[in-house]
Design a protein around this motif. Sequence first.
Motif, PDB file in Angstrom:
ATOM      1  N   ALA A  96       0.813  -1.221   0.000  1.00  0.00           N
ATOM      2  CA  ALA A  96       0.000   0.000   0.000  1.00  0.00           C
ATOM      3  C   ALA A  96       0.844   1.266   0.000  1.00  0.00           C
ATOM      4  O   ALA A  96       0.314   2.368  -0.190  1.00  0.00           O
ATOM      5  N   LEU A  97       2.151   1.132   0.211  1.00  0.00           N
ATOM      6  CA  LEU A  97       3.042   2.280   0.262  1.00  0.00           C
ATOM      7  C   LEU A  97       3.960   2.319  -0.950  1.00  0.00           C
ATOM      8  O   LEU A  97       4.383   1.279  -1.469  1.00  0.00           O
ATOM      9  N   LYS A  98       4.283   3.511  -1.370  1.00  0.00           N
ATOM     10  CA  LYS A  98       5.294   3.683  -2.414  1.00  0.00           C
ATOM     11  C   LYS A  98       6.399   4.597  -1.885  1.00  0.00           C
ATOM     12  O   LYS A  98       6.137   5.557  -1.152  1.00  0.00           O
ATOM     13  N   HIS A  99       7.618   4.291  -2.252  1.00  0.00           N
ATOM     14  CA  HIS A  99       8.761   5.086  -1.827  1.00  0.00           C
ATOM     15  C   HIS A  99       8.839   6.350  -2.666  1.00  0.00           C
ATOM     16  O   HIS A  99       8.760   6.308  -3.895  1.00  0.00           O
ATOM     17  N   ILE A 100       8.966   7.485  -2.003  1.00  0.00           N
ATOM     18  CA  ILE A 100       9.086   8.770  -2.697  1.00  0.00           C
ATOM     19  C   ILE A 100      10.569   9.103  -2.825  1.00  0.00           C
ATOM     20  O   ILE A 100      11.255   9.318  -1.825  1.00  0.00           O
ATOM     21  N   ASP A 101      11.073   9.123  -4.039  1.00  0.00           N
ATOM     22  CA  ASP A 101      12.499   9.398  -4.242  1.00  0.00           C
ATOM     23  C   ASP A 101      12.755  10.739  -4.914  1.00  0.00           C
ATOM     24  O   ASP A 101      13.892  11.091  -5.199  1.00  0.00           O
ATOM     25  N   PHE A 102      11.677  11.504  -5.139  1.00  0.00           N
ATOM     26  CA  PHE A 102      11.837  12.817  -5.760  1.00  0.00           C
ATOM     27  C   PHE A 102      10.784  13.745  -5.193  1.00  0.00           C
ATOM     28  O   PHE A 102       9.596  13.427  -5.189  1.00  0.00           O
TER      29      PHE A 102
END
Length: 300
Positions: A247-253
């Motif tokens: 359910a989570l996505k990594h924010i890299d920007f």
Amino acid sequence: MGWCCCSRWLSQSRLTIGVSVSPFLSTARSCSLSFSSNCHVSSSPQPTLQQQPPLTRSSQLVALEYADLNLSCNLDLGHVRIRQHVNPLSSSFSVPAQVPDWNQVFADPTLPLMVDIGCGSGRFLMWLAKRTPKERNFLGLEIRQRIVKRAESWAKDLALDNIHFLFANATISFKQLVESYLGPLVLVSILCPDPHFKKRHHKRRVLQKPLVGAIVDNLMPGGQVFIQSDVLDMALDMRNQFDEVEALKHIDFLNLGHSAMLCDSEGWLLSNPMGMRTEREIHAELEGAKIYRRLYQKHM
């Protein structure tokens, strides 16, 4: 807000403290504070200890960065000793925190909520609360009761009605607290938690699967989780647990309007996106340590 240790005294010719613009807080401002110790290189004999310039201590930098809070040191709490590591599995921490009357705690208990797990002294959370008085409520959970009392006194002195501190074992109390809250949970931070270095003590770490599940289940769509540590093993442990959550996505920007905040090649954020460094962050960076940061967002 993080585990504490004795800070070394370091001498630097010049130190600049940069505070970035926060993507979470529209009212955060960029600023830069600097000072010089007036050191110079010379081939002449070294001065005596009494002649050398004063050294920079991390507690001085904490006071400098949080100076605008103007917190009183004259509290009737005696000496506030902060234990480096607390065993949350101890029976003394097994009782769930009492759910407060949110209408008594906050001026508007329906505002979006940020929860800081292991808030420490509370300075970091108070800095955020002071800048968003009508936009967000802030709840600090801390397992060290004496510093919770001090944080409560400070918040009262600042007349902040959008922040509350609770003496609580987050592993036990987080779920019932956030489920009873009247507004949406928009942000959870776990910043430099006790690392409990020994492998047999890893079960004492605050972030365990039940807490991960409670965070994700109660986080509103689009809500965020921000983690960081100056201990790589601790940071990897937290990262691995949240990376497993679909359910989570990594924010890299992060697009901050005038600038962009990127990750390094290993996926760690290059700087703190909140607009202010935590106390442990200040201590660690002064000693030359790297801070490992990661930001997640729940799918809409």
